[in-house]
Design a protein around this motif. Structure first.
Motif, PDB file in Angstrom:
ATOM      1  N   LEU A 218      -3.418-123.635  28.482  1.00 47.24           N
ATOM      2  CA  LEU A 218      -4.454-122.778  29.055  1.00 47.24           C
ATOM      3  C   LEU A 218      -4.992-121.802  28.015  1.00 47.24           C
ATOM      4  O   LEU A 218      -6.140-121.406  28.063  1.00 47.24           O
ATOM      5  N   ARG A 219      -4.133-121.405  27.083  1.00 49.71           N
ATOM      6  CA  ARG A 219      -4.570-120.494  26.028  1.00 49.71           C
ATOM      7  C   ARG A 219      -4.167-121.040  24.661  1.00 49.71           C
ATOM      8  O   ARG A 219      -4.957-121.620  23.952  1.00 49.71           O
ATOM      9  N   ASP A 220      -2.876-120.837  24.332  1.00 50.35           N
ATOM     10  CA  ASP A 220      -2.493-121.159  22.961  1.00 50.35           C
ATOM     11  C   ASP A 220      -1.240-122.012  22.863  1.00 50.35           C
ATOM     12  O   ASP A 220      -0.647-122.097  21.797  1.00 50.35           O
ATOM     13  N   PHE A 221      -0.835-122.679  23.958  1.00 48.58           N
ATOM     14  CA  PHE A 221       0.379-123.485  23.854  1.00 48.58           C
ATOM     15  C   PHE A 221       0.140-124.741  23.022  1.00 48.58           C
ATOM     16  O   PHE A 221      -0.870-125.418  23.150  1.00 48.58           O
ATOM     17  N   SER A 222       1.119-125.047  22.179  1.00 44.71           N
ATOM     18  CA  SER A 222       1.179-126.339  21.504  1.00 44.71           C
ATOM     19  C   SER A 222       2.645-126.650  21.268  1.00 44.71           C
ATOM     20  O   SER A 222       3.491-125.750  21.248  1.00 44.71           O
ATOM     21  N   ASN A 223       2.963-127.937  21.121  1.00 42.38           N
ATOM     22  CA  ASN A 223       4.354-128.292  20.894  1.00 42.38           C
ATOM     23  C   ASN A 223       4.730-128.039  19.439  1.00 42.38           C
ATOM     24  O   ASN A 223       3.946-127.493  18.657  1.00 42.38           O
ATOM     25  N   ALA A 224       5.936-128.455  19.045  1.00 41.94           N
ATOM     26  CA  ALA A 224       6.409-128.166  17.692  1.00 41.94           C
ATOM     27  C   ALA A 224       5.654-128.934  16.622  1.00 41.94           C
ATOM     28  O   ALA A 224       5.810-128.658  15.429  1.00 41.94           O
ATOM     29  N   ASP A 225       4.828-129.889  17.028  1.00 42.59           N
ATOM     30  CA  ASP A 225       3.962-130.613  16.086  1.00 42.59           C
ATOM     31  C   ASP A 225       2.543-130.056  16.076  1.00 42.59           C
ATOM     32  O   ASP A 225       1.672-130.587  15.402  1.00 42.59           O
ATOM     33  N   GLY A 226       2.286-129.007  16.898  1.00 44.61           N
ATOM     34  CA  GLY A 226       0.956-128.428  16.967  1.00 44.61           C
ATOM     35  C   GLY A 226       0.018-129.125  17.932  1.00 44.61           C
ATOM     36  O   GLY A 226      -1.185-128.872  17.925  1.00 44.61           O
ATOM     37  N   GLN A 227       0.541-129.997  18.789  1.00 49.82           N
ATOM     38  CA  GLN A 227      -0.296-130.748  19.725  1.00 49.82           C
ATOM     39  C   GLN A 227      -0.422-130.008  21.060  1.00 49.82           C
ATOM     40  O   GLN A 227       0.553-129.476  21.572  1.00 49.82           O
ATOM     41  N   ALA A 228      -1.614-129.995  21.633  1.00 51.57           N
ATOM     42  CA  ALA A 228      -1.873-129.332  22.911  1.00 51.57           C
ATOM     43  C   ALA A 228      -1.460-130.230  24.074  1.00 51.57           C
ATOM     44  O   ALA A 228      -1.248-131.433  23.913  1.00 51.57           O
ATOM     45  N   GLY A 229      -1.357-129.637  25.265  1.00 46.05           N
ATOM     46  CA  GLY A 229      -1.061-130.380  26.486  1.00 46.05           C
ATOM     47  C   GLY A 229      -2.314-130.568  27.313  1.00 46.05           C
ATOM     48  O   GLY A 229      -3.310-129.859  27.133  1.00 46.05           O
ATOM     49  N   TYR A 230      -2.257-131.502  28.276  1.00 43.75           N
ATOM     50  CA  TYR A 230      -3.475-131.855  29.005  1.00 43.75           C
ATOM     51  C   TYR A 230      -3.302-131.882  30.524  1.00 43.75           C
ATOM     52  O   TYR A 230      -4.213-132.306  31.231  1.00 43.75           O
ATOM     53  N   PHE A 231      -2.161-131.408  31.041  1.00 41.06           N
ATOM     54  CA  PHE A 231      -1.956-131.467  32.490  1.00 41.06           C
ATOM     55  C   PHE A 231      -3.010-130.667  33.239  1.00 41.06           C
ATOM     56  O   PHE A 231      -3.426-131.035  34.338  1.00 41.06           O
ATOM     57  N   GLN A 232      -3.463-129.537  32.669  1.00 39.16           N
ATOM     58  CA  GLN A 232      -4.408-128.675  33.373  1.00 39.16           C
ATOM     59  C   GLN A 232      -5.701-129.404  33.726  1.00 39.16           C
ATOM     60  O   GLN A 232      -6.412-129.009  34.653  1.00 39.16           O
ATOM     61  N   LEU A 233      -6.016-130.479  33.018  1.00 41.26           N
ATOM     62  CA  LEU A 233      -7.258-131.203  33.285  1.00 41.26           C
ATOM     63  C   LEU A 233      -7.223-131.946  34.616  1.00 41.26           C
ATOM     64  O   LEU A 233      -8.276-132.304  35.150  1.00 41.26           O
ATOM     65  N   GLU A 234      -6.006-132.190  35.145  1.00 37.75           N
ATOM     66  CA  GLU A 234      -5.905-132.887  36.415  1.00 37.75           C
ATOM     67  C   GLU A 234      -5.328-132.001  37.518  1.00 37.75           C
ATOM     68  O   GLU A 234      -4.921-132.484  38.565  1.00 37.75           O
ATOM     69  N   ALA A 235      -5.304-130.678  37.304  1.00 36.09           N
ATOM     70  CA  ALA A 235      -4.811-129.759  38.324  1.00 36.09           C
ATOM     71  C   ALA A 235      -5.643-129.881  39.595  1.00 36.09           C
ATOM     72  O   ALA A 235      -6.871-129.970  39.553  1.00 36.09           O
ATOM     73  N   MET A 236      -4.966-129.870  40.722  1.00 37.60           N
ATOM     74  CA  MET A 236      -5.646-129.991  42.010  1.00 37.60           C
ATOM     75  C   MET A 236      -6.209-128.657  42.490  1.00 37.60           C
ATOM     76  O   MET A 236      -7.294-128.603  43.059  1.00 37.60           O
ATOM     77  N   VAL A 237      -5.474-127.568  42.270  1.00 35.38           N
ATOM     78  CA  VAL A 237      -5.941-126.257  42.746  1.00 35.38           C
ATOM     79  C   VAL A 237      -5.852-125.171  41.686  1.00 35.38           C
ATOM     80  O   VAL A 237      -6.658-124.223  41.717  1.00 35.38           O
ATOM     81  N   TYR A 238      -4.912-125.256  40.770  1.00 31.89           N
ATOM     82  CA  TYR A 238      -4.704-124.143  39.847  1.00 31.89           C
ATOM     83  C   TYR A 238      -5.961-123.845  39.022  1.00 31.89           C
ATOM     84  O   TYR A 238      -6.571-124.737  38.437  1.00 31.89           O
ATOM     85  N   ASP A 239      -6.338-122.560  39.010  1.00 29.18           N
ATOM     86  CA  ASP A 239      -7.488-122.080  38.235  1.00 29.18           C
ATOM     87  C   ASP A 239      -8.800-122.722  38.676  1.00 29.18           C
ATOM     88  O   ASP A 239      -9.738-122.833  37.895  1.00 29.18           O
ATOM     89  N   ARG A 240      -8.877-123.151  39.954  1.00 33.17           N
ATOM     90  CA  ARG A 240     -10.089-123.805  40.464  1.00 33.17           C
ATOM     91  C   ARG A 240     -10.701-123.044  41.638  1.00 33.17           C
ATOM     92  O   ARG A 240     -11.351-123.622  42.498  1.00 33.17           O
ATOM     93  N   ALA A 241     -10.518-121.729  41.657  1.00 32.09           N
ATOM     94  CA  ALA A 241     -11.051-120.919  42.753  1.00 32.09           C
ATOM     95  C   ALA A 241     -12.557-121.119  42.888  1.00 32.09           C
ATOM     96  O   ALA A 241     -13.298-121.059  41.912  1.00 32.09           O
ATOM     97  N   GLY A 242     -12.996-121.386  44.133  1.00 35.85           N
ATOM     98  CA  GLY A 242     -14.415-121.590  44.417  1.00 35.85           C
ATOM     99  C   GLY A 242     -14.892-123.006  44.224  1.00 35.85           C
ATOM    100  O   GLY A 242     -15.971-123.373  44.705  1.00 35.85           O
ATOM    101  N   GLN A 243     -14.105-123.823  43.547  1.00 36.96           N
ATOM    102  CA  GLN A 243     -14.477-125.218  43.353  1.00 36.96           C
ATOM    103  C   GLN A 243     -14.008-126.053  44.537  1.00 36.96           C
ATOM    104  O   GLN A 243     -13.065-125.688  45.243  1.00 36.96           O
TER     105      GLN A 243
END
Length: 271
Positions: A218-243
């Protein structure tokens, strides 16, 4: 804040590479949340045997003692053959024969703590009150439902507390409650056994999928190899207020619970 999936993804990204490494030196930057617990030079010569996770803590087992690492609110670990010169937010370097493990944390809520053993006072203080691991067989319906029945707080707050089931942070609690069809404000004690089973399955499903997606960035998380995560792209409700809800089209709502934002669908999560 890195949650269980992010910590597990971090563990997976470095565990095999650092196992067997000998500690050659330790660099300490600005003080973190808790002191290391011994003079850094006393770690030199010890060997990293494996990397485990307990809740949101990473446990680096050494041939003598262990290191407990917590990423705090904004911390991240990187492991590489070489690291650039330490910056203002780089507070701990573990230089080993296989590479350099660095903890970076702009807000300094993270920690690296040495303990002589997992049952020593230092480790028990940090780990002793943690609940069951949700991705293990120990997370069973009988114990989970019994724990819910003993609590009158809203169910989302019970999930976040971490003493019943560990590591279900804000993102994943909202998502699991949506999948289970339970409103976050419902009293935990009022959840029936069948609905508790839906929630238990939802918690396991959400966390497992998040690990598979590399966590959430969501901000600055990356794993120990510097790779970002992508779960937030398929969130059903989190951070989707009004959508619109991805299931029914109703607008997703947001409320505050315990100073944290909670997201839910008022149609899919009626009670």
């Amino acid at each position: 804040m890195p949650e269980l999936p992010e910590v597990e993804v971090t563990r997976l990204s470095l565990a095999d590479r650092i196992a067997g490494a000998t500690i050659q030196s330790v660099r300490m930057g600005k003080p973190l949340r808790w002191p290391l617990g011994l003079q850094p030079e006393r770690l030199v010569g010890r060997t990293v045997s494996r990397v485990r996770r307990r809740g949101k803590y990473l446990l680096l087992d050494l041939d003598e003692g262990l290191l407990l690492l917590h990423l705090g609110m904004s911390g991240s670990l990187s492991f590489a053959d070489f690291q650039p010169a330490a910056g203002a937010h780089d507070h701990f370097d573990l230089n080993t024969s296989r590479g350099v493990l660095r903890l970076s944390d702009p807000r300094r809520f993270g920690a690296v703590v040495y303990a002589a053993a997992e049952d020593s006072a230092e480790a028990v203080k940090l780990l002793g009150r943690l609940g069951v691991e949700p991705l293990t067989e120990a997370f069973d319906l009988a114990s989970f439902h019994a724990g819910l029945k003993r609590r009158n707080a809203p169910v989302k707050q019970v999930l976040l507390a971490g003493d019943l089931v560990v590591g279900v942070g804000n993102i994943y609690a909202s998502e699991a409650l949506f999948l289970a069809g339970i409103r976050p404000t419902m009293r935990a004690s009022g959840i029936s056994r069948p609905r508790a089973e839906k929630l238990r399955i939802a918690v396991r499903d959400v966390l497992a999928r998040a690990v598979a997606k590399g966590g959430s960035t969501l901000r600055d998380f990356s794993n120990a190899d510097g790779q970002a995560g992508y779960f937030q792209l398929e969130a059903m409700v989190y951070d989707r207020a009004g959508q619109p809800c991805r299931v029914c089209g109703t607008g997703v709502k947001s409320i505050r619970q315990g100073q944290r934002a909670t997201y839910f669908c008022p149609h899919c999560q009626k009670s």
